[in-house]
Design a protein around this motif. Structure first.
Motif, PDB file in Angstrom:
ATOM      1  N   SER A  14       0.845  -1.193   0.000  1.00  0.00           N
ATOM      2  CA  SER A  14       0.000   0.000   0.000  1.00  0.00           C
ATOM      3  C   SER A  14       0.883   1.247   0.000  1.00  0.00           C
ATOM      4  CB  SER A  14      -0.902  -0.002   1.238  1.00  0.00           C
ATOM      5  OG  SER A  14      -1.862   1.010   1.131  1.00  0.00           O
ATOM      6  N   LYS A  15       0.704   2.084  -0.997  1.00  0.00           N
ATOM      7  CA  LYS A  15       1.507   3.298  -1.154  1.00  0.00           C
ATOM      8  C   LYS A  15       0.612   4.521  -1.114  1.00  0.00           C
ATOM      9  CE  LYS A  15       5.132   0.787  -1.914  1.00  0.00           C
ATOM     10  NZ  LYS A  15       5.720   0.258  -0.726  1.00  0.00           N
ATOM     11  N   LYS A  16       1.218   5.652  -0.805  1.00  0.00           N
ATOM     12  CA  LYS A  16       0.472   6.902  -0.666  1.00  0.00           C
ATOM     13  C   LYS A  16      -0.380   7.211  -1.896  1.00  0.00           C
ATOM     14  CE  LYS A  16       1.173  11.770   0.435  1.00  0.00           C
ATOM     15  NZ  LYS A  16       2.163  12.794   0.763  1.00  0.00           N
ATOM     16  N   LYS A  17       0.210   7.081  -3.073  1.00  0.00           N
ATOM     17  CA  LYS A  17      -0.525   7.404  -4.301  1.00  0.00           C
ATOM     18  C   LYS A  17      -1.481   6.296  -4.736  1.00  0.00           C
ATOM     19  CE  LYS A  17       2.671  10.754  -6.106  1.00  0.00           C
ATOM     20  NZ  LYS A  17       3.399  11.264  -7.236  1.00  0.00           N
ATOM     21  N   HIS A  18      -1.257   5.083  -4.242  1.00  0.00           N
ATOM     22  CA  HIS A  18      -2.097   3.940  -4.599  1.00  0.00           C
ATOM     23  C   HIS A  18      -2.354   3.079  -3.363  1.00  0.00           C
ATOM     24  CE1 HIS A  18      -1.620   4.900  -8.806  1.00  0.00           C
ATOM     25  NE2 HIS A  18      -0.315   4.968  -8.624  1.00  0.00           N
ATOM     26  N   PRO A  19      -3.233   3.537  -2.466  1.00  0.00           N
ATOM     27  CA  PRO A  19      -3.520   2.743  -1.265  1.00  0.00           C
ATOM     28  C   PRO A  19      -4.160   1.402  -1.626  1.00  0.00           C
ATOM     29  CG  PRO A  19      -4.422   4.968  -1.068  1.00  0.00           C
ATOM     30  CD  PRO A  19      -3.967   4.803  -2.479  1.00  0.00           C
ATOM     31  N   ASN A  20      -3.706   0.350  -0.985  1.00  0.00           N
ATOM     32  CA  ASN A  20      -4.277  -0.976  -1.184  1.00  0.00           C
ATOM     33  C   ASN A  20      -5.474  -1.102  -0.247  1.00  0.00           C
ATOM     34  OD1 ASN A  20      -4.843  -3.793  -0.772  1.00  0.00           O
ATOM     35  ND2 ASN A  20      -2.924  -4.233  -1.812  1.00  0.00           N
ATOM     36  N   GLU A  21      -6.636  -1.352  -0.788  1.00  0.00           N
ATOM     37  CA  GLU A  21      -7.867  -1.381  -0.001  1.00  0.00           C
ATOM     38  C   GLU A  21      -8.164  -2.748   0.609  1.00  0.00           C
ATOM     39  OE1 GLU A  21     -10.971   0.170  -2.478  1.00  0.00           O
ATOM     40  OE2 GLU A  21     -10.140   2.204  -2.441  1.00  0.00           O
ATOM     41  N   PHE A  60     -13.295  -4.135   7.707  1.00  0.00           N
ATOM     42  CA  PHE A  60     -14.708  -3.765   7.821  1.00  0.00           C
ATOM     43  C   PHE A  60     -15.638  -4.954   7.585  1.00  0.00           C
ATOM     44  CE2 PHE A  60     -13.564   0.770   6.413  1.00  0.00           C
ATOM     45  CZ  PHE A  60     -13.503   1.214   7.726  1.00  0.00           C
ATOM     46  N   GLU A  61     -15.457  -5.612   6.442  1.00  0.00           N
ATOM     47  CA  GLU A  61     -16.421  -6.614   6.002  1.00  0.00           C
ATOM     48  C   GLU A  61     -16.343  -7.919   6.774  1.00  0.00           C
ATOM     49  OE1 GLU A  61     -17.118  -9.043   1.915  1.00  0.00           O
ATOM     50  OE2 GLU A  61     -16.958  -6.870   1.748  1.00  0.00           O
ATOM     51  N   HIS A 114     -22.456  -2.483   5.796  1.00  0.00           N
ATOM     52  CA  HIS A 114     -22.458  -1.605   6.967  1.00  0.00           C
ATOM     53  C   HIS A 114     -21.338  -0.568   6.881  1.00  0.00           C
ATOM     54  CE1 HIS A 114     -25.576  -3.846   8.987  1.00  0.00           C
ATOM     55  NE2 HIS A 114     -24.934  -4.962   8.676  1.00  0.00           N
ATOM     56  N   TYR A 115     -20.834  -0.354   5.698  1.00  0.00           N
ATOM     57  CA  TYR A 115     -19.782   0.629   5.455  1.00  0.00           C
ATOM     58  C   TYR A 115     -19.901   1.056   3.998  1.00  0.00           C
ATOM     59  CZ  TYR A 115     -17.579  -3.348   3.274  1.00  0.00           C
ATOM     60  OH  TYR A 115     -17.327  -4.425   2.475  1.00  0.00           O
ATOM     61  N   THR A 116     -19.239   2.151   3.669  1.00  0.00           N
ATOM     62  CA  THR A 116     -19.290   2.642   2.290  1.00  0.00           C
ATOM     63  C   THR A 116     -17.934   2.454   1.624  1.00  0.00           C
ATOM     64  OG1 THR A 116     -18.583   4.875   2.874  1.00  0.00           O
ATOM     65  CG2 THR A 116     -20.967   4.411   2.982  1.00  0.00           C
ATOM     66  N   GLN A 117     -17.924   2.619   0.321  1.00  0.00           N
ATOM     67  CA  GLN A 117     -16.659   2.566  -0.407  1.00  0.00           C
ATOM     68  C   GLN A 117     -15.747   3.694   0.062  1.00  0.00           C
ATOM     69  OE1 GLN A 117     -15.102   0.416  -2.202  1.00  0.00           O
ATOM     70  NE2 GLN A 117     -13.388   1.813  -2.529  1.00  0.00           N
ATOM     71  N   ARG A 118     -16.329   4.833   0.380  1.00  0.00           N
ATOM     72  CA  ARG A 118     -15.521   5.945   0.902  1.00  0.00           C
ATOM     73  C   ARG A 118     -14.859   5.567   2.229  1.00  0.00           C
ATOM     74  NH1 ARG A 118     -16.042  12.239   0.934  1.00  0.00           N
ATOM     75  NH2 ARG A 118     -14.658  12.651   2.691  1.00  0.00           N
ATOM     76  N   ASP A 119     -15.582   4.844   3.097  1.00  0.00           N
ATOM     77  CA  ASP A 119     -15.000   4.364   4.354  1.00  0.00           C
ATOM     78  C   ASP A 119     -13.774   3.496   4.070  1.00  0.00           C
ATOM     79  OD1 ASP A 119     -17.036   5.558   5.889  1.00  0.00           O
ATOM     80  OD2 ASP A 119     -18.278   3.740   5.827  1.00  0.00           O
ATOM     81  N   ARG A 173      -6.212   4.713   3.176  1.00  0.00           N
ATOM     82  CA  ARG A 173      -5.252   5.823   3.279  1.00  0.00           C
ATOM     83  C   ARG A 173      -4.625   5.865   4.673  1.00  0.00           C
ATOM     84  NH1 ARG A 173      -5.612  11.203   1.931  1.00  0.00           N
ATOM     85  NH2 ARG A 173      -7.023  11.461   3.684  1.00  0.00           N
ATOM     86  N   VAL A 174      -5.436   5.656   5.694  1.00  0.00           N
ATOM     87  CA  VAL A 174      -4.934   5.669   7.073  1.00  0.00           C
ATOM     88  C   VAL A 174      -3.911   4.563   7.288  1.00  0.00           C
ATOM     89  CG1 VAL A 174      -5.593   5.258   9.478  1.00  0.00           C
ATOM     90  CG2 VAL A 174      -6.971   6.786   8.054  1.00  0.00           C
ATOM     91  N   PHE A 175      -4.206   3.374   6.747  1.00  0.00           N
ATOM     92  CA  PHE A 175      -3.318   2.217   6.953  1.00  0.00           C
ATOM     93  C   PHE A 175      -2.107   2.191   6.020  1.00  0.00           C
ATOM     94  CE2 PHE A 175      -7.207   0.185   8.828  1.00  0.00           C
ATOM     95  CZ  PHE A 175      -6.705   0.092  10.112  1.00  0.00           C
ATOM     96  N   THR A 176      -2.051   3.097   5.042  1.00  0.00           N
ATOM     97  CA  THR A 176      -0.904   3.131   4.122  1.00  0.00           C
ATOM     98  C   THR A 176       0.372   3.360   4.930  1.00  0.00           C
ATOM     99  OG1 THR A 176      -2.210   3.898   2.281  1.00  0.00           O
ATOM    100  CG2 THR A 176       0.137   4.352   2.185  1.00  0.00           C
TER     101      THR A 176
END
Length: 162
Positions: free
Chosen positions: A122-129, A136-137, A145-150, A156-159
């Motif tokens: 996971s990189k700053k410009k390309h966070p691995n989701e 979450f899931e 119970h969560y959104t794609q934005r979440d 981004r937080v875990f990058t």
């Protein structure tokens, strides 16, 4: 593993420190030896855990360790480092009967889980989701119970979390 060292090396992956030694062999043989050592360590880890499950004075705790291992899925095949899976097993044992939120925070910091869910790429410009989505899931909220934005924000937080 060498037969004459088998007794002294039993459960060697769990030792606090390893004595470093130099191998004077070509790279290919070194890689092969390391792969063989990982396989032996993997067998030792499995044998240790089976023994722990069968001989524990706390069977309910051991059932819960297995439950958490199945809930927070990881794999020796993917992680490739038995030491990390041993640490993960100890983490589950430590939190087996405790608070779920505390366990979830510990799992989110677990090196085996971070490797298993590819957080190292996971990189700053390309966070691995992948890590965020599983968190979450599968691990906490469940589907829908969560959104794609979440997921994107959590990624981004875990990058860089390695």
């Amino acid at each position: 593993m060498f037969p004459e060292l088998a007794e002294t090396c039993k459960y060697s992956i769990f030792a606090a420190a390893h004595t470093p030694h130099k191998r004077i062999v070509p790279k290919r043989k070194t890689e092969l030896l390391e792969q063989m050592e990982r396989r032996e360590d993997s067998r030792e880890l499995k044998a240790w855990w089976f023994s722990e499950m069968l001989n524990t004075p706390r069977p309910f705790t051991e059932h819960m360790v297995l439950f958490w291992h199945n809930h927070f899925t990881s794999s020796l095949r993917e992680v490739k480092l038995p030491q990390l899976l041993f640490q993960q097993n100890a983490l589950y044992r430590q939190h087996a009967l405790g608070n779920f939120a505390t366990l979830l925070r510990a799992v989110a910091r677990d090196p085996a889980m971070l490797v298993y869910l590819d957080n190292r790429v996971s990189k700053k410009k390309h966070p691995n989701e992948n890590f965020a989505r599983e968190l979450f899931e599968l691990f906490s909220l469940g589907i829908h119970h969560y959104t794609q934005r979440d997921v994107a924000e959590a990624a981004r937080v875990f990058t860089g979390w390695t």
